[in-house]
Write an enzyme that holds these catalytic residues in place. Structure first.
Site, mmCIF file in Angstrom:
data_model
loop_
_atom_site.group_PDB
_atom_site.id
_atom_site.type_symbol
_atom_site.label_atom_id
_atom_site.label_comp_id
_atom_site.label_asym_id
_atom_site.label_seq_id
_atom_site.Cartn_x
_atom_site.Cartn_y
_atom_site.Cartn_z
ATOM 1 N N CYS A 65 1.116 -0.753 0.245
ATOM 2 C CA CYS A 65 0.583 0.122 -0.174
ATOM 3 C C CYS A 65 1.243 1.279 -0.133
ATOM 4 O O CYS A 65 1.915 1.427 -0.334
ATOM 5 C CB CYS A 65 -0.703 -0.016 1.034
ATOM 6 N N HIS A 98 11.943 -14.936 14.015
ATOM 7 C CA HIS A 98 11.661 -15.259 15.915
ATOM 8 C C HIS A 98 9.907 -14.939 16.503
ATOM 9 O O HIS A 98 9.066 -14.912 16.846
ATOM 10 C CB HIS A 98 12.453 -13.781 16.278
#
Length: 156
Positions: A65, A98
């Site tokens: 976007c 992670h």
């Protein structure tokens, strides 16, 4: 990998480049974005794109976007989606390793074609580091989702 690609009107100028990078990297691309610069609502595009991941039709989602921020906000409201803003290579792989991110958003107004390609390669090449600490933390992310849903349901 199967990639769901979504863009709004502000992301349209970068869309074809992103799609070509994804294909060059050997990924299958399912396009859920707009095909021109006529205004559309990014939450609708984001849902359609990320829902393909939730339904198992895509392995990951790539959202484009204007700034990437609106897409991140919308994506992280969708159950089962963990989306990060991706404007640098380190964050692109770190959020997968992670945080088990399955979506990334980038802003066409903020990132150029060459950095976008490097970010995509880093994001899609990364794998979740499934040690005890990361598994526990991602489980806590899921619990936050479930707790919020329960509280919403309980409040009526």
């Amino acid at each position: 990998m199967r990639i769901a690609l979504g863009n709004d009107h502000a992301g349209y100028p970068l869309k074809n480049h992103v799609a070509s990078v994804l294909r060059r990297l050997g990924h299958e691309v399912a396009d859920h974005g707009t095909d021109d610069d006529a205004p559309v609502d990014f939450p609708d595009i984001t849902f359609a794109t990320c829902d393909a991941v939730r339904r198992g039709e895509a392995d990951r989602a790539v959202l484009v976007c204007g700034t990437g921020v609106g897409a991140v906000m919308a994506a992280n409201k969708i159950s089962g989606i963990r989306c990060a803003l991706g404007h640098n290579v380190y964050s692109a792989h770190q959020n997968v390793e992670h945080d088990d991110a399955n979506a990334i958003a980038m802003g066409a107004w903020l990132i150029g074609p060459a950095p976008a390609a490097e970010v995509l390669e880093s994001f899609l090449g990364a794998r979740f580091d499934d040690d005890a600490d990361t598994i526990r933390r991602v489980a806590k992310l899921r619990e936050l989702e479930l707790r919020s849903a329960r509280e919403l349901t309980a409040s009526g």
